[in-house]
Design an enzyme around this catalytic site. Structure first.
Site, short mmCIF file in Angstrom:
data_model
loop_
_atom_site.label_atom_id
_atom_site.label_comp_id
_atom_site.label_asym_id
_atom_site.label_seq_id
_atom_site.Cartn_x
_atom_site.Cartn_y
_atom_site.Cartn_z
N LYS A 53 0.84 -1.20 0.00
CA LYS A 53 0.00 0.00 0.00
C LYS A 53 0.87 1.25 0.00
O LYS A 53 0.62 2.20 -0.74
CB LYS A 53 -0.97 -0.03 1.20
CG LYS A 53 -2.07 -1.05 1.00
CD LYS A 53 -2.87 -1.36 2.26
CE LYS A 53 -3.79 -2.56 1.97
NZ LYS A 53 -4.53 -3.03 3.13
N GLN A 97 -4.92 -2.01 9.27
CA GLN A 97 -4.72 -3.31 8.62
C GLN A 97 -5.29 -4.43 9.49
O GLN A 97 -4.96 -4.52 10.68
CB GLN A 97 -3.21 -3.52 8.37
CG GLN A 97 -2.89 -4.77 7.60
CD GLN A 97 -3.44 -4.76 6.17
OE1 GLN A 97 -3.34 -3.76 5.45
NE2 GLN A 97 -4.06 -5.86 5.76
N ASP A 120 -11.36 2.18 3.47
CA ASP A 120 -11.63 0.74 3.38
C ASP A 120 -13.13 0.47 3.27
O ASP A 120 -13.54 -0.64 2.97
CB ASP A 120 -11.11 0.02 4.65
CG ASP A 120 -9.78 -0.68 4.41
OD1 ASP A 120 -9.41 -0.88 3.23
OD2 ASP A 120 -9.11 -1.04 5.41
#
Ligand code: NDP
Length: 301
Positions: A53, A97, A120
């Protein structure tokens, strides 16, 4: 006749060009989109996703911050870190994460992120907007990537029977919600299967478009697939492979070699859905910066 192989990279590249154009427009306003990625603990798979990322941000010129916290990082401290990032104007997107260590309540973490920075798309506000078809929220990266992959390769889903195997909150459930909406890239008739589904093959064989997001190598065999179906394999399973330098390789959930003789089109693993996921996250980060600009809260850097 073998199936057409639907590669993710060319489509990701098209989206990347669009992102670069949008970034240039933001630059004219003095804005560089920013993404903060928080990782708690040292899970090797998570660590490699976090690195990917950061690298993707770097390649696009997106400002990125990676915050690596020890595995005993207290929940309260994590919520405080998120709160600081929520108020930081350089940061447009925040993601934590997953998975996080067991002492941390995932739903508290997800709900602590400002919905306007929730790239997200796990926050209930964004999940709700997606479900009711309100277009001003964020869409989750993997399902959105699958939708783009189908649309941009000319596979119309309207009126088709889409069977999705897997009902997780990050892939199966949101994909089902997205494809059953009214509108472009949607209007499908969707069936969702899971571990309690009886006689899985009798359902998957009915699919015009079959999406498998389970995490079990070889789950989908050729006789479970309709002749001429489009098959999207989300699964990413590490299997031993003494012939490779690393001793392992990644395969999907679908028995690729056998199914490709029956399907009209199929995504490979790796190289199918994977490249889409990361580019859609980048797109959400740019979208977050555009949203901030619209609200006159955009960072001037
Ligand atoms: P989860 O483990 O959260 O969900 C798996 C789903 O599969 C569950 O709904 C489970 O059912 C269902 N399932 C398990 N066994 C069976 C079975 N025998 N038959 C039918 N359904 C079954 O996984 P994720 O959704 O997070 O990920 C799925 C896969 O996709 C993984 O391999 C993951 O690595 C990969 N992935 C790849 C991404 C990419 O970018 N390429 C992104 C995200 C995920 P139940 O709900 O009943 O337990």
């Amino acid at each position: 006749m073998g199936a057409r192989i639907i590669e993710g990279r060319p489509v990701a590249e098209e989206i990347r060009k669009d992102i670069i154009r949008r970034m240039a427009e933001l630059q004219l306003e003095g804005i560089t989109p920013g993404l903060a990625v928080i990782m708690v603990g040292d899970d090797p798979a998570s660590s490699s996703y976090v690195k990917m990322k950061g690298k993707a941000c770097q390649e696009l010129g997106i400002y990125s911050q990676t915050l690596r916290m020890p595995s005993n990082y207290p929940e309260e401290a994590l919520l405080h870190t998120i709160d600081e990032l929520n108020r930081n104007p350089r940061i447009n997107g925040i993601l934590v994460q997953m998975p996080v260590p067991g002492h941390i309540d995932v739903s508290k973490v997800v709900q602590a992120i400002d919905p306007d920075k929730d790239v997200d798309a796990f926050h209930p506000v964004n999940v709700g907007k997606m479900l009711i078809g309100e277009g001003d929220g964020f869409l989750p990266a993997t399902p959105h990537g699958i939708q783009e992959l189908l649309m941009r390769n000319g596979y119309e889903v309207a009126g088709k029977h889409v069977v999705i195997v897997g009902r997780s909150n990050i892939v199966g459930k949101p994909l089902a919600a997205m494809l059953m909406q009214k509108g472009e890239g949607a209007d499908a008739t969707v069936t969702v299967c899971h571990s309690r589904t009886r006689d899985l093959g009798s359902i998957t064989v009915q699919a015009d478009i079959l999406v498998c997001a389970v995490g079990r190598a070889g789950l989908i065999k050729a006789d479970m697939v309709k002749e001429g179906a489009v098959v999207i394999d989300v699964g990413s399973n590490r299997v031993q492979d003494p012939s490779s330098a690393r001793g392992y390789r990644f395969v999907g959930d679908v028995d690729f070699e056998a199914v490709k003789e029956r399907a009209a089109a199929i995504t490979p693993v790796p190289g199918g859905v994977g490249p889409m996921t990361i580019i859609m996250l980048m797109q959400n980060t740019v979208l977050a910066a555009e949203k901030a600009l619209k609200q006159h809260a955009g960072p001037k850097v």
